[in-house]
Scaffold this motif. Structure first.
Motif, PDB file in Angstrom:
ATOM      1  N   MET A   1      39.715  35.584  48.194  1.00 59.73           N
ATOM      2  CA  MET A   1      40.400  35.754  49.409  1.00 59.73           C
ATOM      3  C   MET A   1      40.581  35.417  50.805  1.00 59.73           C
ATOM      4  O   MET A   1      41.702  35.751  51.342  1.00 59.73           O
ATOM      5  CB  MET A   1      39.651  37.543  49.369  1.00 59.73           C
TER       6      MET A   1
ATOM      7  N   LYS B   1      34.631  32.445  36.673  1.00 63.41           N
ATOM      8  CA  LYS B   1      35.031  34.113  36.404  1.00 63.41           C
ATOM      9  C   LYS B   1      35.796  34.767  35.193  1.00 63.41           C
ATOM     10  O   LYS B   1      34.881  35.681  34.848  1.00 63.41           O
ATOM     11  CB  LYS B   1      36.453  34.755  37.776  1.00 63.41           C
TER      12      LYS B   1
ATOM     13  N   GLY C   1      42.617  41.081  37.694  1.00 60.95           N
ATOM     14  CA  GLY C   1      41.687  39.929  38.196  1.00 60.95           C
ATOM     15  C   GLY C   1      42.766  38.997  37.691  1.00 60.95           C
ATOM     16  O   GLY C   1      43.325  37.601  38.376  1.00 60.95           O
TER      17      GLY C   1
ATOM     18  N   ARG D   1      48.466  34.605  42.076  1.00 66.75           N
ATOM     19  CA  ARG D   1      48.402  33.948  43.895  1.00 66.75           C
ATOM     20  C   ARG D   1      47.924  32.239  43.579  1.00 66.75           C
ATOM     21  O   ARG D   1      48.533  31.525  44.486  1.00 66.75           O
ATOM     22  CB  ARG D   1      46.050  34.340  44.176  1.00 66.75           C
TER      23      ARG D   1
ATOM     24  N   GLY E   1      35.204  36.180  44.269  1.00 66.26           N
ATOM     25  CA  GLY E   1      36.350  36.476  44.651  1.00 66.26           C
ATOM     26  C   GLY E   1      36.627  36.462  45.874  1.00 66.26           C
ATOM     27  O   GLY E   1      37.256  36.049  46.613  1.00 66.26           O
ATOM     28  N   LYS E   2      35.205  37.021  47.181  1.00 65.43           N
ATOM     29  CA  LYS E   2      35.276  36.780  48.202  1.00 65.43           C
ATOM     30  C   LYS E   2      35.735  35.408  48.542  1.00 65.43           C
ATOM     31  O   LYS E   2      36.357  35.546  49.215  1.00 65.43           O
ATOM     32  CB  LYS E   2      34.093  37.164  48.522  1.00 65.43           C
TER      33      LYS E   2
ATOM     34  N   LYS F   1      46.327  37.941  54.984  1.00 64.60           N
ATOM     35  CA  LYS F   1      46.577  39.865  53.932  1.00 64.60           C
ATOM     36  C   LYS F   1      46.494  41.044  54.606  1.00 64.60           C
ATOM     37  O   LYS F   1      47.475  41.896  54.468  1.00 64.60           O
ATOM     38  CB  LYS F   1      45.372  40.446  53.100  1.00 64.60           C
TER      39      LYS F   1
ATOM     40  N   PHE G   1      39.059  42.850  34.662  1.00 59.16           N
ATOM     41  CA  PHE G   1      39.237  41.948  34.522  1.00 59.16           C
ATOM     42  C   PHE G   1      41.327  41.632  33.942  1.00 59.16           C
ATOM     43  O   PHE G   1      41.557  40.225  34.588  1.00 59.16           O
ATOM     44  CB  PHE G   1      39.058  41.992  32.697  1.00 59.16           C
TER      45      PHE G   1
ATOM     46  N   HIS H   1      43.966  44.213  42.280  1.00 51.69           N
ATOM     47  CA  HIS H   1      42.245  43.946  41.620  1.00 51.69           C
ATOM     48  C   HIS H   1      41.048  44.586  42.490  1.00 51.69           C
ATOM     49  O   HIS H   1      40.413  44.971  43.050  1.00 51.69           O
ATOM     50  CB  HIS H   1      42.688  42.220  41.442  1.00 51.69           C
ATOM     51  N   PRO H   2      41.241  43.910  43.978  1.00 50.25           N
ATOM     52  CA  PRO H   2      40.022  44.495  44.850  1.00 50.25           C
ATOM     53  C   PRO H   2      40.060  45.384  44.415  1.00 50.25           C
ATOM     54  O   PRO H   2      38.905  45.958  45.269  1.00 50.25           O
ATOM     55  CB  PRO H   2      40.574  44.115  46.625  1.00 50.25           C
TER      56      PRO H   2
ATOM     57  N   ASP I   1      45.933  38.818  39.006  1.00 51.42           N
ATOM     58  CA  ASP I   1      45.775  38.671  40.456  1.00 51.42           C
ATOM     59  C   ASP I   1      46.202  36.494  40.338  1.00 51.42           C
ATOM     60  O   ASP I   1      46.633  36.214  41.508  1.00 51.42           O
ATOM     61  CB  ASP I   1      45.059  39.344  40.932  1.00 51.42           C
TER      62      ASP I   1
ATOM     63  N   VAL J   1      38.349  46.329  41.257  1.00 52.18           N
ATOM     64  CA  VAL J   1      37.162  45.999  41.076  1.00 52.18           C
ATOM     65  C   VAL J   1      35.631  47.108  41.784  1.00 52.18           C
ATOM     66  O   VAL J   1      34.866  46.908  41.322  1.00 52.18           O
ATOM     67  CB  VAL J   1      36.448  44.489  41.232  1.00 52.18           C
TER      68      VAL J   1
ATOM     69  N   SER K   1      33.139  37.458  33.638  1.00 48.70           N
ATOM     70  CA  SER K   1      34.504  38.857  33.139  1.00 48.70           C
ATOM     71  C   SER K   1      33.518  38.882  31.462  1.00 48.70           C
ATOM     72  O   SER K   1      33.481  40.022  31.271  1.00 48.70           O
ATOM     73  CB  SER K   1      35.547  38.422  33.366  1.00 48.70           C
TER      74      SER K   1
ATOM     75  N   LEU L   1      30.616  37.626  40.422  1.00 46.45           N
ATOM     76  CA  LEU L   1      32.167  37.507  39.755  1.00 46.45           C
ATOM     77  C   LEU L   1      33.062  38.466  41.404  1.00 46.45           C
ATOM     78  O   LEU L   1      33.349  37.414  41.663  1.00 46.45           O
ATOM     79  CB  LEU L   1      32.469  38.808  39.157  1.00 46.45           C
ATOM     80  N   GLY L   2      31.663  38.795  42.234  1.00 45.57           N
ATOM     81  CA  GLY L   2      32.034  39.473  43.825  1.00 45.57           C
ATOM     82  C   GLY L   2      32.433  38.402  44.924  1.00 45.57           C
ATOM     83  O   GLY L   2      32.875  38.031  45.351  1.00 45.57           O
TER      84      GLY L   2
HETATM   85  C1  HEM Z   1      35.144  42.375  35.206  1.00 43.97           C
HETATM   86  C2  HEM Z   1      36.229  41.581  35.608  1.00 43.97           C
HETATM   87  C3  HEM Z   1      35.915  41.046  37.934  1.00 43.97           C
HETATM   88  C4  HEM Z   1      35.052  41.328  39.278  1.00 43.97           C
HETATM   89  C5  HEM Z   1      34.303  42.881  38.722  1.00 43.97           C
HETATM   90  C6  HEM Z   1      35.745  40.573  40.014  1.00 43.97           C
HETATM   91  C7  HEM Z   1      35.109  41.289  41.252  1.00 43.97           C
HETATM   92  C8  HEM Z   1      36.078  40.592  42.010  1.00 43.97           C
HETATM   93  C9  HEM Z   1      35.415  40.992  43.809  1.00 43.97           C
HETATM   94  C10 HEM Z   1      34.498  41.831  44.363  1.00 43.97           C
HETATM   95  C11 HEM Z   1      36.327  40.423  44.593  1.00 43.97           C
HETATM   96  C12 HEM Z   1      36.496  40.480  46.214  1.00 43.97           C
HETATM   97  C13 HEM Z   1      37.699  42.104  45.983  1.00 43.97           C
HETATM   98  C14 HEM Z   1      37.258  41.848  47.897  1.00 43.97           C
HETATM   99  O1  HEM Z   1      35.823  41.628  48.455  1.00 43.97           O
HETATM  100  O2  HEM Z   1      37.711  43.235  48.154  1.00 43.97           O
HETATM  101  C15 HEM Z   1      37.737  39.671  43.473  1.00 43.97           C
HETATM  102  C16 HEM Z   1      38.506  39.081  43.594  1.00 43.97           C
HETATM  103  C17 HEM Z   1      39.588  38.234  43.453  1.00 43.97           C
HETATM  104  N1  HEM Z   1      39.080  37.830  41.766  1.00 43.97           N
HETATM  105 FE1  HEM Z   1      38.109  39.230  40.766  1.00 43.97          FE
HETATM  106  N2  HEM Z   1      36.588  39.909  39.436  1.00 43.97           N
HETATM  107  C18 HEM Z   1      36.279  40.006  38.807  1.00 43.97           C
HETATM  108  C19 HEM Z   1      37.260  39.021  37.330  1.00 43.97           C
HETATM  109  C20 HEM Z   1      38.478  38.571  38.013  1.00 43.97           C
HETATM  110  C21 HEM Z   1      38.725  37.673  36.720  1.00 43.97           C
HETATM  111  C22 HEM Z   1      39.196  37.583  35.100  1.00 43.97           C
HETATM  112  C23 HEM Z   1      39.865  36.550  37.784  1.00 43.97           C
HETATM  113  C24 HEM Z   1      40.597  35.958  37.493  1.00 43.97           C
HETATM  114  C25 HEM Z   1      40.925  35.361  36.225  1.00 43.97           C
HETATM  115  C26 HEM Z   1      39.518  37.180  39.133  1.00 43.97           C
HETATM  116  C27 HEM Z   1      40.226  36.044  39.999  1.00 43.97           C
HETATM  117  C28 HEM Z   1      40.275  37.077  41.268  1.00 43.97           C
HETATM  118  C29 HEM Z   1      41.186  36.352  42.443  1.00 43.97           C
HETATM  119  C30 HEM Z   1      42.391  35.576  42.394  1.00 43.97           C
HETATM  120  C31 HEM Z   1      39.936  37.747  43.872  1.00 43.97           C
HETATM  121  C32 HEM Z   1      40.857  37.134  45.346  1.00 43.97           C
HETATM  122  C33 HEM Z   1      41.658  37.989  45.497  1.00 43.97           C
HETATM  123  C34 HEM Z   1      43.335  38.907  45.830  1.00 43.97           C
HETATM  124  O3  HEM Z   1      43.439  36.996  45.048  1.00 43.97           O
HETATM  125  O4  HEM Z   1      44.021  39.260  46.075  1.00 43.97           O
HETATM  126  N3  HEM Z   1      38.465  37.917  38.866  1.00 43.97           N
HETATM  127  N4  HEM Z   1      36.861  39.940  42.397  1.00 43.97           N
END
Ligand code: HEM
Length: 200
Positions: free
Chosen positions: A185, A132, A113, A120, A181-182, A194, A110, A59-60, A116, A63, A136, A177-178
């Motif tokens: 993480m 999120k 994510g 997690r 997400g950050k 990590k 999406f 996912h990281p 992921d 995105v 999304s 979302l970013g």
């Molecule tokens: C187009 C949609 C999405 C974008 C643009 C996005 C963007 C991001 C970004 C930028 C990060 C941080 C990554 C980093 O710093 O390297 C992240 C992490 C994360 N996102 Fe998303 N996200 C999206 C959709 C989703 C969805 C739908 C979910 C779950 C319902 C989700 C769950 C997570 C999780 C759990 C993390 C932590 C990363 C990890 O566990 O390795 N994301 N996301």
């Protein structure tokens, strides 16, 4: 040998959350520099299988594609709107390319994510993950318009403005979302965990 490696104890630096294998412990924490005594034993709560997939960082990585294409699309359009005579074919060609593949990359982000989140946190219905998912969906809807707008009549001012609008909505969602997400993480695996096991 493999089993031995898997069973190696992990230690966490309590103040900063950096996790290391026992054999790699040094006199100070390589992340924050505090002495070794601040480390305590750490138990990975995740099964090795889930942890392995999560460490692929699908996912990281995924995105970054929509984010990059979006910036590319908006920049090319903006330059073309402000300076219409500055390499118009190049700018509109770039916008056409970015706009045509943008939605596919959003869908990939999406889906990755959802995978992921499920890996997690075992569920994707927690408050942050629900938020999120909502953002999304909005981002995906905004992205669906871009291929039509770039394909039909990108020379038309209305199409360019509509593209800017869709792009800006998608950008806003991407930022939210970013940020969310950050923050995700940094939990669930003890912050800097990590990078455990890798030497920097
Ligand atoms: C187009 C949609 C999405 C974008 C643009 C996005 C963007 C991001 C970004 C930028 C990060 C941080 C990554 C980093 O710093 O390297 C992240 C992490 C994360 N996102 Fe998303 N996200 C999206 C959709 C989703 C969805 C739908 C979910 C779950 C319902 C989700 C769950 C997570 C999780 C759990 C993390 C932590 C990363 C990890 O566990 O390795 N994301 N996301």
């Amino acid at each position: 040998m493999k089993e031995e490696k898997e069973q190696e104890k992990l230690f966490i630096c309590k103040p900063c959350g950096y996790v290391m294998k026992e054999s790699e412990l040094e006199d100070i924490c390589p992340a924050c520099g505090l002495p070794k005594k601040v480390f305590e034993q750490y138990k990975e709560r995740m099964s090795p299988g889930r942890s392995k997939i999560l460490h692929l960082d699908l996912h990281p990585i995924a995105v970054h594609f929509p984010q990059t294409l979006l910036v590319f699309l908006l920049q090319a359009l903006l330059i073309n709107l402000i300076f219409p005579d500055f390499f118009p074919e190049v700018m509109l060609g770039a916008a056409r390319f970015a706009g045509a593949i943008f939605p596919f990359t959003v869908v990939a982000a999406f889906i990755s994510g959802l995978v992921d989140g499920k890996l997690r946190f075992k569920s994707v219905t927690t408050p942050i993950l629900k938020k999120k998912i909502v953002y999304s969906i909005i981002m995906t809807i905004a992205a669906m318009f871009t291929p039509f707008l770039v394909w039909h009549n990108i020379d038309d001012l209305n199409s360019k403005l509509l593209l800017m609008l869709c792009g800006s909505i998608a950008l806003f969602c991407g930022i939210v979302l970013g940020h969310a997400g950050k923050r995700l993480m940094n939990i669930g695996m003890g912050g800097a965990v990590k990078i455990w096991g890798r030497k920097f």
